[in-house]
Design a protein around this motif. Structure first.
Motif, PDB file in Angstrom:
ATOM      1  N   GLN A  80       3.988   4.446  13.897  1.00  0.00           N
ATOM      2  CA  GLN A  80       3.174   5.174  14.663  1.00  0.00           C
ATOM      3  C   GLN A  80       1.822   5.101  16.109  1.00  0.00           C
ATOM      4  OE1 GLN A  80       3.895   9.285  14.130  1.00  0.00           O
ATOM      5  NE2 GLN A  80       3.069  10.192  16.089  1.00  0.00           N
ATOM      6  N   VAL A  81       1.203   4.660  13.945  1.00  0.00           N
ATOM      7  CA  VAL A  81      -0.241   4.186  14.476  1.00  0.00           C
ATOM      8  C   VAL A  81      -0.063   2.994  15.573  1.00  0.00           C
ATOM      9  CG1 VAL A  81      -2.469   3.395  13.356  1.00  0.00           C
ATOM     10  CG2 VAL A  81      -1.243   5.446  12.735  1.00  0.00           C
ATOM     11  N   PHE A  82       0.776   2.031  14.718  1.00  0.00           N
ATOM     12  CA  PHE A  82       0.242   0.493  15.317  1.00  0.00           C
ATOM     13  C   PHE A  82       1.067   0.600  16.612  1.00  0.00           C
ATOM     14  CE2 PHE A  82       0.634  -1.423  11.134  1.00  0.00           C
ATOM     15  CZ  PHE A  82      -0.380  -2.137  11.175  1.00  0.00           C
ATOM     16  N   ILE A  83       2.137   1.168  16.976  1.00  0.00           N
ATOM     17  CA  ILE A  83       2.707   1.268  17.990  1.00  0.00           C
ATOM     18  C   ILE A  83       1.745   1.740  19.113  1.00  0.00           C
ATOM     19  CG2 ILE A  83       4.929   2.156  19.621  1.00  0.00           C
ATOM     20  CD1 ILE A  83       6.119   2.462  17.711  1.00  0.00           C
ATOM     21  N   ASN A  84       1.335   2.917  18.772  1.00  0.00           N
ATOM     22  CA  ASN A  84       0.091   3.349  19.947  1.00  0.00           C
ATOM     23  C   ASN A  84      -0.785   2.481  19.909  1.00  0.00           C
ATOM     24  OD1 ASN A  84      -2.554   4.407  20.877  1.00  0.00           O
ATOM     25  ND2 ASN A  84      -0.591   5.798  20.339  1.00  0.00           N
ATOM     26  N   LEU A  85      -1.671   1.691  19.090  1.00  0.00           N
ATOM     27  CA  LEU A  85      -2.539   0.579  19.036  1.00  0.00           C
ATOM     28  C   LEU A  85      -2.582  -0.733  19.956  1.00  0.00           C
ATOM     29  CD1 LEU A  85      -4.437   0.949  15.786  1.00  0.00           C
ATOM     30  CD2 LEU A  85      -4.942   2.536  17.986  1.00  0.00           C
ATOM     31  N   ILE A  86      -0.730  -1.041  19.429  1.00  0.00           N
ATOM     32  CA  ILE A  86      -0.700  -2.110  20.615  1.00  0.00           C
ATOM     33  C   ILE A  86      -0.288  -1.870  21.879  1.00  0.00           C
ATOM     34  CG2 ILE A  86       1.292  -4.155  20.214  1.00  0.00           C
ATOM     35  CD1 ILE A  86       0.829  -3.857  16.598  1.00  0.00           C
ATOM     36  N   GLY A  87       0.312  -0.547  21.626  1.00  0.00           N
ATOM     37  CA  GLY A  87       0.373  -0.158  23.418  1.00  0.00           C
ATOM     38  C   GLY A  87      -0.072  -0.373  23.873  1.00  0.00           C
ATOM     39  N   ASN A  88      -1.178   0.604  23.555  1.00  0.00           N
ATOM     40  CA  ASN A  88      -2.856   0.558  24.771  1.00  0.00           C
ATOM     41  C   ASN A  88      -2.935  -0.177  24.675  1.00  0.00           C
ATOM     42  OD1 ASN A  88      -2.601   3.251  23.799  1.00  0.00           O
ATOM     43  ND2 ASN A  88      -4.254   3.931  22.771  1.00  0.00           N
TER      44      ASN A  88
ATOM     45  N   VAL B 270       1.028  -1.585  -0.091  1.00  0.00           N
ATOM     46  CA  VAL B 270       0.075  -0.108  -0.009  1.00  0.00           C
ATOM     47  C   VAL B 270       0.984   0.922  -0.381  1.00  0.00           C
ATOM     48  CG1 VAL B 270      -1.673   1.585   1.363  1.00  0.00           C
ATOM     49  CG2 VAL B 270      -2.107  -1.282   1.521  1.00  0.00           C
ATOM     50  N   SER B 271       0.520   2.488  -1.139  1.00  0.00           N
ATOM     51  CA  SER B 271       1.074   2.822  -0.781  1.00  0.00           C
ATOM     52  C   SER B 271       0.623   4.120   0.648  1.00  0.00           C
ATOM     53  CB  SER B 271       0.933   4.638  -1.446  1.00  0.00           C
ATOM     54  OG  SER B 271       1.349   5.594  -2.037  1.00  0.00           O
ATOM     55  N   ALA B 272       2.055   4.385   1.215  1.00  0.00           N
ATOM     56  CA  ALA B 272       1.507   4.819   2.690  1.00  0.00           C
ATOM     57  C   ALA B 272       3.323   5.400   3.361  1.00  0.00           C
ATOM     58  CB  ALA B 272       1.095   4.398   3.625  1.00  0.00           C
ATOM     59  N   ASP B 273       2.946   6.273   4.595  1.00  0.00           N
ATOM     60  CA  ASP B 273       4.510   6.560   5.156  1.00  0.00           C
ATOM     61  C   ASP B 273       4.793   5.406   5.621  1.00  0.00           C
ATOM     62  OD1 ASP B 273       6.239   7.201   6.822  1.00  0.00           O
ATOM     63  OD2 ASP B 273       5.573   9.966   5.935  1.00  0.00           O
ATOM     64  N   ALA B 274       5.467   4.910   5.605  1.00  0.00           N
ATOM     65  CA  ALA B 274       5.944   3.912   6.876  1.00  0.00           C
ATOM     66  C   ALA B 274       6.167   3.731   8.314  1.00  0.00           C
ATOM     67  CB  ALA B 274       7.227   2.835   6.205  1.00  0.00           C
ATOM     68  N   ASP B 275       6.738   5.089   8.524  1.00  0.00           N
ATOM     69  CA  ASP B 275       7.346   5.751   9.656  1.00  0.00           C
ATOM     70  C   ASP B 275       6.042   6.207  10.477  1.00  0.00           C
ATOM     71  OD1 ASP B 275       9.803   5.154   9.372  1.00  0.00           O
ATOM     72  OD2 ASP B 275      10.480   7.500   8.486  1.00  0.00           O
ATOM     73  N   ARG B 276       5.073   6.790   9.698  1.00  0.00           N
ATOM     74  CA  ARG B 276       3.628   7.093  10.512  1.00  0.00           C
ATOM     75  C   ARG B 276       2.658   5.862  10.921  1.00  0.00           C
ATOM     76  NH1 ARG B 276       4.621  12.423  11.940  1.00  0.00           N
ATOM     77  NH2 ARG B 276       5.474  14.207  10.641  1.00  0.00           N
TER      78      ARG B 276
ATOM     79  N   ILE C 223      -3.427  11.511  17.959  1.00  0.00           N
ATOM     80  CA  ILE C 223      -1.890  11.378  16.310  1.00  0.00           C
ATOM     81  C   ILE C 223      -3.015  10.505  15.588  1.00  0.00           C
ATOM     82  CG2 ILE C 223      -0.116  11.738  16.166  1.00  0.00           C
ATOM     83  CD1 ILE C 223       0.377  13.283  18.674  1.00  0.00           C
ATOM     84  N   CYS C 224      -3.501   9.482  15.766  1.00  0.00           N
ATOM     85  CA  CYS C 224      -3.595   8.219  15.076  1.00  0.00           C
ATOM     86  C   CYS C 224      -4.798   8.447  14.043  1.00  0.00           C
ATOM     87  CB  CYS C 224      -3.640   6.789  16.021  1.00  0.00           C
ATOM     88  SG  CYS C 224      -2.552   6.026  17.079  1.00  0.00           S
ATOM     89  N   LYS C 225      -5.229   9.797  14.011  1.00  0.00           N
ATOM     90  CA  LYS C 225      -7.107   9.320  13.524  1.00  0.00           C
ATOM     91  C   LYS C 225      -6.093  11.272  12.614  1.00  0.00           C
ATOM     92  CE  LYS C 225     -11.521  11.547  14.136  1.00  0.00           C
ATOM     93  NZ  LYS C 225     -11.579  13.076  13.683  1.00  0.00           N
ATOM     94  N   GLY C 226      -5.409  11.816  12.744  1.00  0.00           N
ATOM     95  CA  GLY C 226      -4.667  12.862  12.316  1.00  0.00           C
ATOM     96  C   GLY C 226      -4.022  11.876  10.717  1.00  0.00           C
ATOM     97  N   ILE C 227      -3.078  11.036  11.887  1.00  0.00           N
ATOM     98  CA  ILE C 227      -2.391   9.752  10.786  1.00  0.00           C
ATOM     99  C   ILE C 227      -2.796   9.243   9.341  1.00  0.00           C
ATOM    100  CG2 ILE C 227      -0.927   8.178   9.988  1.00  0.00           C
ATOM    101  CD1 ILE C 227       0.392   9.447  13.350  1.00  0.00           C
ATOM    102  N   VAL C 228      -3.670   8.303   9.568  1.00  0.00           N
ATOM    103  CA  VAL C 228      -4.930   7.857   9.244  1.00  0.00           C
ATOM    104  C   VAL C 228      -5.880   8.091   8.346  1.00  0.00           C
ATOM    105  CG1 VAL C 228      -7.053   6.171   9.094  1.00  0.00           C
ATOM    106  CG2 VAL C 228      -5.078   6.181  10.531  1.00  0.00           C
TER     107      VAL C 228
END
Length: 191
Positions: A74-82, A65-71, A149-154
């Protein structure tokens, strides 16, 4: 304390960029299965320490998928961390991805934690919001900016983010991203 303060300032700066529409994305072909593998390994020691099982649910052929891998990390780290913060010992967390019939990538993090009370569902992605009454099991408290932040990135990728949860039955945080052909319509100026 200084690390927490540094992260808070960084989160505030990211939120300000998102709100002004100035969040820069470095779009490239991203292998989501690879990112899920990478972050499952990253969180494995913490999960083992808390006696939580981590699982991956991804088909063998998941298109890039065309995306920003680092961003996206960041979403995954937040969701899995939570999920790790709120899931009790003996629980499980499953990170998955699949393509929907409509041609979107559907990604989710499902846990067996306490769920989220209904009155917080509509506000959980707002700045400085946290579900009251749900204490992190490890005593780690966040800033209330992570999900915003996750919402903004997505959303900056042209996707949507949401949650399905029931009190006492765990949570499913999910997001959708357009596959490559949809991005051409969202970012035509990049051509």
């Amino acid at each position: 304390s200084s690390l927490r303060l540094n992260r808070f300032v960084s989160d505030l700066l990211n939120m300000a960029k998102m709100e002004r529409g100035k969040l820069e994305l470095n779009l490239q072909e991203v292998n989501f299965s690879g990112i899920i593998d990478e972050l499952t390994l990253f969180f494995a020691p913490k999960a083992a320490e808390k006696r939580i099982a981590l699982f991956k649910d991804v088909p063998l052929k998941l298109p890039p998928v065309s995306a920003d891998a680092d961003r996206i990390r960041q979403v995954f780290i937040n969701l899995i961390g939570n999920a790790l913060k709120f899931t009790p010992a003996g629980g499980r967390i499953t990170t998955g991805a699949r393509v929907t019939p409509q041609g979107w990538l559907y990604v989710n993090v499902v846990d067996t934690g306490p769920g989220i009370p209904g009155e917080f569902m509509s506000r959980i992605f707002s700045k400085f919001e946290q579900a009251k009454g749900l204490s992190p099991l490890a005593g780690e408290h966040g800033t209330g900016l992570g999900l915003a932040i996750c919402k903004g990135i997505v959303e900056s990728h042209g996707g949507k983010i949401g949650v399905r949860a029931q009190t006492g039955r765990g949570s499913e945080f999910y997001f959708t991203l357009p596959i490559q052909r949809h991005l051409e319509r969202i970012y035509p100026e990049d051509k």
